[in-house]
Scaffold this motif. Structure first.
Motif, mmCIF file in Angstrom:
data_model
loop_
_atom_site.group_PDB
_atom_site.id
_atom_site.type_symbol
_atom_site.label_atom_id
_atom_site.label_comp_id
_atom_site.label_asym_id
_atom_site.label_seq_id
_atom_site.Cartn_x
_atom_site.Cartn_y
_atom_site.Cartn_z
ATOM 1 N N LEU A 31 0.813 -1.225 0.000
ATOM 2 C CA LEU A 31 0.000 0.000 0.000
ATOM 3 C C LEU A 31 0.846 1.275 0.000
ATOM 4 O O LEU A 31 0.412 2.312 -0.459
ATOM 5 C CB LEU A 31 -0.932 0.006 1.220
ATOM 6 N N LEU A 32 2.071 1.163 0.538
ATOM 7 C CA LEU A 32 2.925 2.357 0.542
ATOM 8 C C LEU A 32 3.977 2.299 -0.562
ATOM 9 O O LEU A 32 4.980 3.006 -0.512
ATOM 10 C CB LEU A 32 3.600 2.522 1.920
ATOM 11 N N ASP A 33 3.749 1.456 -1.539
ATOM 12 C CA ASP A 33 4.674 1.373 -2.661
ATOM 13 C C ASP A 33 4.614 2.687 -3.444
ATOM 14 O O ASP A 33 3.542 3.102 -3.879
ATOM 15 C CB ASP A 33 4.226 0.205 -3.567
ATOM 16 N N PRO A 34 5.755 3.368 -3.638
ATOM 17 C CA PRO A 34 5.703 4.643 -4.353
ATOM 18 C C PRO A 34 5.180 4.500 -5.769
ATOM 19 O O PRO A 34 4.708 5.450 -6.369
ATOM 20 C CB PRO A 34 7.150 5.118 -4.375
ATOM 21 N N GLU A 35 5.265 3.300 -6.313
ATOM 22 C CA GLU A 35 4.786 3.140 -7.687
ATOM 23 C C GLU A 35 3.311 2.761 -7.766
ATOM 24 O O GLU A 35 2.811 2.517 -8.852
ATOM 25 C CB GLU A 35 5.636 2.108 -8.422
ATOM 26 N N LEU A 36 2.678 2.685 -6.618
ATOM 27 C CA LEU A 36 1.240 2.408 -6.663
ATOM 28 C C LEU A 36 0.597 3.511 -7.484
ATOM 29 O O LEU A 36 0.641 4.669 -7.130
ATOM 30 C CB LEU A 36 0.642 2.395 -5.254
ATOM 31 N N VAL A 37 0.074 3.107 -8.620
ATOM 32 C CA VAL A 37 -0.336 4.118 -9.584
ATOM 33 C C VAL A 37 -1.632 4.794 -9.161
ATOM 34 O O VAL A 37 -2.412 4.254 -8.406
ATOM 35 C CB VAL A 37 -0.469 3.436 -10.954
ATOM 36 N N ASP A 38 -1.788 5.994 -9.641
ATOM 37 C CA ASP A 38 -2.983 6.749 -9.327
ATOM 38 C C ASP A 38 -4.216 6.047 -9.908
ATOM 39 O O ASP A 38 -4.554 6.197 -11.066
ATOM 40 C CB ASP A 38 -2.834 8.141 -9.945
ATOM 41 N N LEU A 39 -4.852 5.274 -9.058
ATOM 42 C CA LEU A 39 -5.969 4.462 -9.544
ATOM 43 C C LEU A 39 -7.139 5.317 -10.025
ATOM 44 O O LEU A 39 -7.845 4.950 -10.933
ATOM 45 C CB LEU A 39 -6.441 3.504 -8.452
ATOM 46 N N VAL A 40 -7.282 6.494 -9.397
ATOM 47 C CA VAL A 40 -8.416 7.331 -9.779
ATOM 48 C C VAL A 40 -8.262 7.742 -11.243
ATOM 49 O O VAL A 40 -9.194 7.672 -12.043
ATOM 50 C CB VAL A 40 -8.504 8.578 -8.879
ATOM 51 N N ALA A 41 -7.017 8.126 -11.606
ATOM 52 C CA ALA A 41 -6.788 8.581 -12.977
ATOM 53 C C ALA A 41 -7.033 7.457 -13.972
ATOM 54 O O ALA A 41 -7.493 7.679 -15.080
ATOM 55 C CB ALA A 41 -5.375 9.103 -13.109
ATOM 56 N N PHE A 42 -6.727 6.236 -13.574
ATOM 57 C CA PHE A 42 -6.867 5.122 -14.498
ATOM 58 C C PHE A 42 -8.281 4.557 -14.508
ATOM 59 O O PHE A 42 -8.654 3.852 -15.417
ATOM 60 C CB PHE A 42 -5.893 3.997 -14.134
ATOM 61 N N PHE A 43 -9.021 4.879 -13.453
ATOM 62 C CA PHE A 43 -10.280 4.171 -13.294
ATOM 63 C C PHE A 43 -11.228 4.408 -14.465
ATOM 64 O O PHE A 43 -11.936 3.500 -14.897
ATOM 65 C CB PHE A 43 -10.953 4.531 -11.970
#
Ligand code: ASP
Length: 454
Positions: free
Chosen positions: A250-262
């Motif tokens: 969950l704190l992975d810096p590469e966790l992509v912006d899910l909102v933008a992709f959703f």
């Protein structure tokens, strides 16, 4: 936290599956709080390409230099909050990996030597492979039905950005590698499938030589007892280990912006998750109930520590020690068949992965504007099944072998770049389904086996 293996009796908080759930919940709360504290939205990326809507808005407002500097600081803060948990999670993962090879060797060999003859081994093996193939095909078909109903990606007209080339190992090589050139190199490398092959050969050899092999059988049985004990200890650490791994993700810096992709990937994710849910909650429970007579609710309860560990590790192989423990100790499936069915399942039976690969391939085709004919969908069913068999039980393996599916119907391999952003979340979910499928398989093959098998 009280650590216990108990599945029944005692207050709820002493039961392992509740402890793991609490661990996951605590990890979620902690990760959200940290993101809040350092000024990140709950699911926002801070590395990535820098061109998500959030990134662009920020860079316009603040100027590129200040933006880059702030990113750097945020990254450092994030690492500080993340590292202790990542350390604990990785320790747990290492313990699981450490026990896998001895566990497979001891349990598969002793499982085989308890069967009453090589033909029985062939019979159980045949049933296992038949069952696995059937459920994988059912799973892919379910995925195709759902993806054709939802039609994600249609009209998106996405184009392929520059994506790093990924080369999956050709399937012929995957099958060739099942037979190792050097068993010790295989054990040292921790390769599960060739290790199972060696264990089966060794077990068969011992079965055939009979009395002369007795001293070695005794040694292996005593190794088995020790390995089981150690597995129990590792399993008791699952609530802490799983929480550590979850915070790490969950704190992975590469966790992509899910909102933008959703907006683009939402329907695709819905199709994958819908298919996984349908297979896990409908097809598999029905098979379990009708083929083994077991109650799905009780079985899932017994399996929950393994399923939650599969979710947070995204690896069926790493979860195998827990899967075995849950299936045999908590659900009471006879270990003679489980010891044969489960390790094979952890490496070749991937219902979730096969379903995911088929849905992803159709999504990519839709998004790129390709129209797939019915016969091409049949090709997808076959290649997704084979590609899932060839995928190792490690994180993201299914994403790489999906390229085989794409190429089989003439889609560009770089298409995988369209779905990579949300792969981790889907990987966690499909791994759960993979482990659930293996476990149901153990119960079914046990029920299919004649009393002499068990
Ligand atoms: N992570 C999955 C597993 O270990 C494989 C995949 O990537 O689909 O079962």
């Amino acid at each position: 936290m009280v650590l216990s293996n108990a599945s029944n009796g005692g207050p709820w908080y002493t039961q392992l599956h509740w402890q793991i759930l609490l661990g996951l919940l605590a990890a979620l709360v902690y990760a959200l709080a940290v993101r809040q504290l350092i000024g990140l939205s709950p699911i926002e990326s801070i590395e990535g390409t820098g061109d998500t809507p959030v990134d662009l808005a920020r860079s316009k407002m603040q100027g590129a230099h200040a933006f880059a500097q702030q990113r750097q600081e945020t990254l450092q803060q994030l690492a500080l909050w993340r590292e202790p948990f990542a350390f604990v999670g990785q320790l747990f993962l290492r313990l699981l990996k450490l026990i896998i090879i001895p566990l497979i060797l001891a349990s598969v060999v002793s499982g085989i030597t308890q069967l009453d003859g090589p033909s029985r081994v062939g019979e159980v093996g045949f049933k296992t492979l038949g069952y696995y193939l059937l459920t994988t095909l059912l799973s892919v078909t379910m995925g195709l039905v759902i993806v054709n109903l939802i039609q994600p990606g249609v009209g998106l007209n996405l184009s392929l950005g520059a994506t790093e080339a990924l080369e999956p190992t050709p399937l012929s090589e995957v099958f060739l590698n099942i037979v190792p050139e050097n068993p010790f190199a295989t054990f040292a490398a921790g390769d599960m499938l060739p290790t199972i092959f060696v264990a089966i050969l060794l077990g068969l050899g011992l079965l055939v030589v009979g009395e002369e092999g007795k001293p070695l059988v005794d040694v292996i049985e005593s190794l088995e007892a020790v390995v089981f004990k150690v597995t129990g200890w590792i399993m008791a650490l699952a609530p802490i280990g799983v929480a550590g791994l979850f915070v790490d993700t969950l704190l992975d810096p590469e966790l992509v912006d899910l909102v933008a992709f959703f907006s683009d990937l939402g329907l695709y994710m819905l199709a994958v998750l819908g298919g996984l849910l349908a297979h896990a909650l409908l097809t598999l429970p029905l098979l379990l109930y009708f083929l083994s007579g077991r109650m799905p609710r009780d079985y899932v309860r017994a399996l929950s520590p393994a399923l939650l560990t599969a979710f947070s590790t995204a690896s069926s192989s790493a979860t195998y020690p827990l899967t075995r423990e849950c299936v045999t100790e908590r659900a009471g499936v006879d270990s003679t068949s489980a010891d044969f069915v489960l390790p094979l399942g952890a490496t070749i039976n991937m219902d979730g992965t096969a379903l995911y690969e088929a849905v992803a391939a159709i999504f990519i085709a839709n998004a790129l504007g390709y129209d797939l004919a019915f016969t091409q969908q049949i090709v997808i069913v076959i290649t997704a099944t084979l590609a899932a068999i060839g995928a190792a039980g490690v994180p993201s393996a299914g994403l790489v072998t999906m390229i085989i599916v794409l190429e089989s119907v003439g889609l560009p391999a770089a298409g995988y770049g369209l779905v990579v952003a949300v792969d981790r979340l889907l990987d966690m979910c499909r791994t759960c389904v993979n482990v659930w499928g293996d476990s149901v398989g153990a119960a079914v093959v046990e029920a299919w086996s004649t009393p002499a098998d068990t």
